[in-house]
Scaffold this motif. Structure first.
Motif, short mmCIF file in Angstrom:
data_model
loop_
_atom_site.label_atom_id
_atom_site.label_comp_id
_atom_site.label_asym_id
_atom_site.label_seq_id
_atom_site.Cartn_x
_atom_site.Cartn_y
_atom_site.Cartn_z
N ASP A 1 0.78 -1.17 -0.07
CA ASP A 1 -0.09 0.02 -0.02
C ASP A 1 0.80 1.27 -0.01
O ASP A 1 2.00 1.09 0.19
CB ASP A 1 -0.93 0.15 1.17
N PRO A 2 0.18 2.46 -0.14
CA PRO A 2 1.13 3.65 -0.66
C PRO A 2 2.01 3.90 0.76
O PRO A 2 3.27 4.29 0.44
CB PRO A 2 0.11 4.81 -0.90
N MET A 3 1.41 3.70 1.97
CA MET A 3 2.42 4.14 2.88
C MET A 3 3.46 3.10 3.26
O MET A 3 4.58 3.63 3.53
CB MET A 3 1.66 4.35 4.30
N ARG A 4 3.50 1.99 3.09
CA ARG A 4 4.50 1.02 3.26
C ARG A 4 5.62 1.21 2.17
O ARG A 4 6.90 1.24 2.26
CB ARG A 4 3.86 -0.52 2.94
N VAL B 1 9.68 6.14 8.10
CA VAL B 1 8.48 6.64 8.03
C VAL B 1 8.57 8.18 7.70
O VAL B 1 9.21 8.67 8.25
CB VAL B 1 7.64 6.54 9.38
N PRO B 2 7.75 8.61 6.71
CA PRO B 2 7.86 9.97 6.28
C PRO B 2 7.53 10.70 7.62
O PRO B 2 6.77 10.81 8.57
CB PRO B 2 6.62 9.94 5.30
N ARG B 3 8.27 12.03 7.47
CA ARG B 3 8.12 13.01 8.74
C ARG B 3 6.81 13.36 8.84
O ARG B 3 6.29 13.42 10.16
CB ARG B 3 9.12 14.20 8.29
N TRP B 4 5.86 13.72 7.68
CA TRP B 4 4.34 14.06 8.12
C TRP B 4 3.76 13.08 8.71
O TRP B 4 2.99 13.25 9.67
CB TRP B 4 4.03 14.44 6.68
N ARG B 5 4.05 11.73 8.47
CA ARG B 5 3.18 10.78 9.08
C ARG B 5 3.59 10.65 10.52
O ARG B 5 2.82 10.27 11.40
CB ARG B 5 3.55 9.35 8.51
N ARG C 1 -7.26 5.81 3.12
CA ARG C 1 -5.95 6.04 2.38
C ARG C 1 -5.14 4.52 2.79
O ARG C 1 -4.39 4.12 1.83
CB ARG C 1 -5.10 6.95 3.01
N TYR C 2 -5.16 4.06 3.89
CA TYR C 2 -4.30 3.20 4.42
C TYR C 2 -4.96 1.85 4.98
O TYR C 2 -6.03 2.21 5.50
CB TYR C 2 -3.17 3.71 5.32
N ALA C 3 -4.35 0.90 4.75
CA ALA C 3 -4.74 -0.40 5.60
C ALA C 3 -4.67 -0.31 7.03
O ALA C 3 -3.95 0.27 7.64
CB ALA C 3 -4.00 -1.85 4.95
N GLU C 4 -5.22 -1.48 7.45
CA GLU C 4 -5.23 -1.54 8.98
C GLU C 4 -3.89 -1.77 9.40
O GLU C 4 -2.85 -2.46 8.84
CB GLU C 4 -6.19 -2.66 9.47
N ARG C 5 -3.39 -1.26 10.66
CA ARG C 5 -2.11 -1.32 11.31
C ARG C 5 -2.11 -2.08 12.61
O ARG C 5 -3.17 -1.56 13.40
CB ARG C 5 -1.38 -0.33 10.97
N LEU C 6 -1.29 -2.71 12.74
CA LEU C 6 -1.29 -3.21 14.43
C LEU C 6 0.27 -2.98 14.84
O LEU C 6 1.22 -3.01 13.84
CB LEU C 6 -1.51 -4.69 14.48
N ALA C 7 0.38 -2.42 16.02
CA ALA C 7 1.94 -1.97 16.13
C ALA C 7 2.14 -2.54 17.59
O ALA C 7 1.11 -2.40 18.64
CB ALA C 7 2.08 -0.83 15.94
#
Length: 561
Positions: free
Chosen positions: A188-191, A200-204, A231-237
């Motif tokens: 996906d675009p963020m990854r 990770v982009p600074r704005w993110r 915009r982006y898929a689900e994230r787990l961290a």
């Protein structure tokens, strides 16, 4: 008289296990009255003030006696006190004089192992390595995770991806990418942005900080969820911690399908298993990375002691490997001498991450603008046989990974599979020739039209064979003179086009009409040039030997022209 405490319970790894993980060159066992199989509960700095407390116990501890040299008079007192407290081992600073005889005698009479630190390994490194080894011995509950080599972050990412059913990224506390799982399809675009930028982009980062996500992530030991949006898929961290210190984080993204039902539990297990790997990376990641790269270079160049180099690099001696070579260029400076500029190094960073994620056990090394990749080939049983061009697919993946990076051009070539360590230098040399073929093809078109390319040996075998011949003929050719030499010298001195005309004629198999059209001249003009080449220099294209020499000589001239 020395009073001994009972042995501590076997609740931790043995001293021998820790020493094996720490590796040679850091610590030396001077004396071990009970052997090195004694259990170790923790590694701590020795505090002389604690000795004065009557109830001091160091059962199962490895004590680092900072500031105490093995040859000093204080060393014996430190060892005796540690022995009375039940310590598993004491580490003292080594020196040129070596331990005093009284210290050795005390060690032999006691039960605490005596170790010395090598002078080139400081206390911070010793503490970090021992703590990392201790953490590595903790069982995560997953055999696949426990079997990983210390510091193998790419293997960790791929294994966790299989458990979670999604895409994994491992980051340090500053949101820089340390590793990511293999790319089976378009991320996906963020990854994609995170991988290409290696952080990770600074704005993110600002967005996650302002939303409170980072605060939640760093303040809990559990998994934090970020739902999918437009915009982006689900994230787990989940944060990875060693005691109270945050070593980094593991991120899971839904990768074209929902995450596994037990993804949260799998991430909890992964966070425990990641501790030794991230601690290893932090404690001696750079030094170990340099050592691994040097070992890979030694394997690829046929250096001495390949078995030892293979052990350092993480290469299995009895397993076949494919060798891939990739060269990165800034498209705005194609053809420039040198290499390894900041833009090209950024591309190599991305390629190295992708190569490590491609298949478990893949290793990389760099040299200038060049990246070398050793990829384990399938063993042949159960399908998926690699055949002779096992590196073709990863070479194409490397090129595909680099295409979105602005102003980048990558040439990637794969050599044949090396059956053993002895075959690696030859596979590397062939892969480099494949890259040369791609580079020479690119040199024949305008710079603005050059694009990234990849090939395996089977796709360019004849051109690779020709390069081998030209490489061997070139020294002999340069030491001679003759008709072709004279023609080339005249063209370079006067700007004439006799050599270009002869080349076009040979490439067209003697068809002057086809050759003239390629040169964009009239056929009579081409015939005149060929006749004059014969009259002025003696280049006889009616003679088969003359044609062969002209072809070889002009090909060699283009290398330097």
């Amino acid at each position: 008289m020395t009073t001994h405490r009972p042995d501590p319970p076997a609740a931790g790894p043995s001293l021998a296990q820790l020493l094996r993980l720490v590796g040679p060159g850091a610590l030396e066992v001077v004396a071990a009255p009970r052997g090195t199989e004694v259990p170790v509960a923790d590694v701590v700095l020795h505090d002389p003030g604690e000795e004065r407390d009557g109830g001091w116990s160091a059962a199962g501890l490895v004590l680092l006696a900072v500031g105490v040299e093995a040859a000093s008079p204080d060393a014996e007192d430190v060892l005796r006190a540690a022995d009375r407290a039940g310590a598993a081992a004491v580490v003292l600073r080594g020196g040129g004089r070596g331990p005093r005889s009284a210290l050795l005698a005390a060690a032999e009479r006691g039960r605490t192992a005596l170790l010395t630190r090598h002078r080139d390994c400081d206390w911070t490194a010793v503490l970090g390595r021992l703590r990392t080894a201790l953490a590595h011995c903790a069982v995560s509950g997953s055999p696949a995770l426990d079997a990983l080599r210390p510091g193998d972050l790419s293997g960790l990412a791929n294994t966790v991806a299989d458990l979670v059913g999604g895409a994994i990224t491992i980051e340090d506390p500053q949101s820089r990418v340390l590793a990511y799982s293999r790319l089976d399809h378009e991320p996906d675009p963020m990854r994609r942005l995170t991988i290409l930028g290696q952080q990770v982009p600074r704005w993110r980062v600002a967005e996650l900080r302002e939303s409170g996500f980072f605060q939640a992530l760093w303040s809990t030991d559990d998994v934090v969820r970020r739902p999918a949006d437009d915009r982006y898929a689900e994230r787990l961290a989940i944060a990875v911690r060693l005691g109270g210190e945050v070593l980094g984080s593991i991120w899971a993204a839904a990768d074209g399908r929902p995450l596994a039902e037990d993804a949260v539990a799998a991430l909890r297990t992964a966070a425990r298993a990641a501790v030794p790997h991230l601690a290893h990376h932090r404690s001696w990641g750079r030094a170990a990375a340099r050592e691994r790269e040097e070992a890979v270079h030694a394997l690829l160049t046929g250096g001495a002691d390949p078995e030892r180099a293979a052990g350092i690099a993480g290469v299995e001696p009895g397993r076949p490997y494919a060798v891939v070579v990739a060269e990165a260029y800034d498209s705005r400076a194609l053809g420039a001498a040198g290499g390894g500029g900041a833009g090209e190094q950024r591309v190599l960073d991305v390629l190295a991450l992708q190569a490590a994620a491609y298949r478990p056990g893949s290793v990389t090394a760099r040299s200038g603008r060049r990246l070398f990749v050793l990829i384990p080939a399938w063993d042949g049983g159960g399908g998926g046989g690699d055949g002779g061009d096992a590196g073709g697919d990863p070479a194409r993946r490397l090129v595909a990974t680099a295409r979105p990076v602005p102003h980048s051009v990558v040439f990637a070539g794969a050599g044949p599979v090396a059956a053993d360590l002895a075959g690696l230098p030859g596979a590397r040399e062939t892969a480099e020739l494949v890259v040369r073929v791609l580079r020479e093809r690119a040199a024949s078109v305008p710079a603005a039209s050059v694009v990234s390319a990849a090939a395996a040996l089977g796709e360019v075998a004849s051109e690779v064979a020709l390069l081998r011949v030209l490489d061997r003929v070139e020294p002999l050719w340069e030491g001679q003179s003759g008709p072709v030499h004279a023609m080339v010298a005249h063209d370079r001195a006067h700007g004439s086009e006799y050599g270009e005309s002869v080349t076009a004629y040979l490439d067209a198999f003697g068809d002057t009409g086809v050759a003239a059209r390629r040169l964009k001249v009239h056929a009579n003009t081409l015939r005149y040039r060929l006749r004059r080449a014969h009259e002025l220099f003696g280049v006889d294209l009616a003679d088969p030997v003359g044609r062969l020499l002209a072809d070889l000589g002009l090909r060699l001239a283009r290398r330097t022209g």
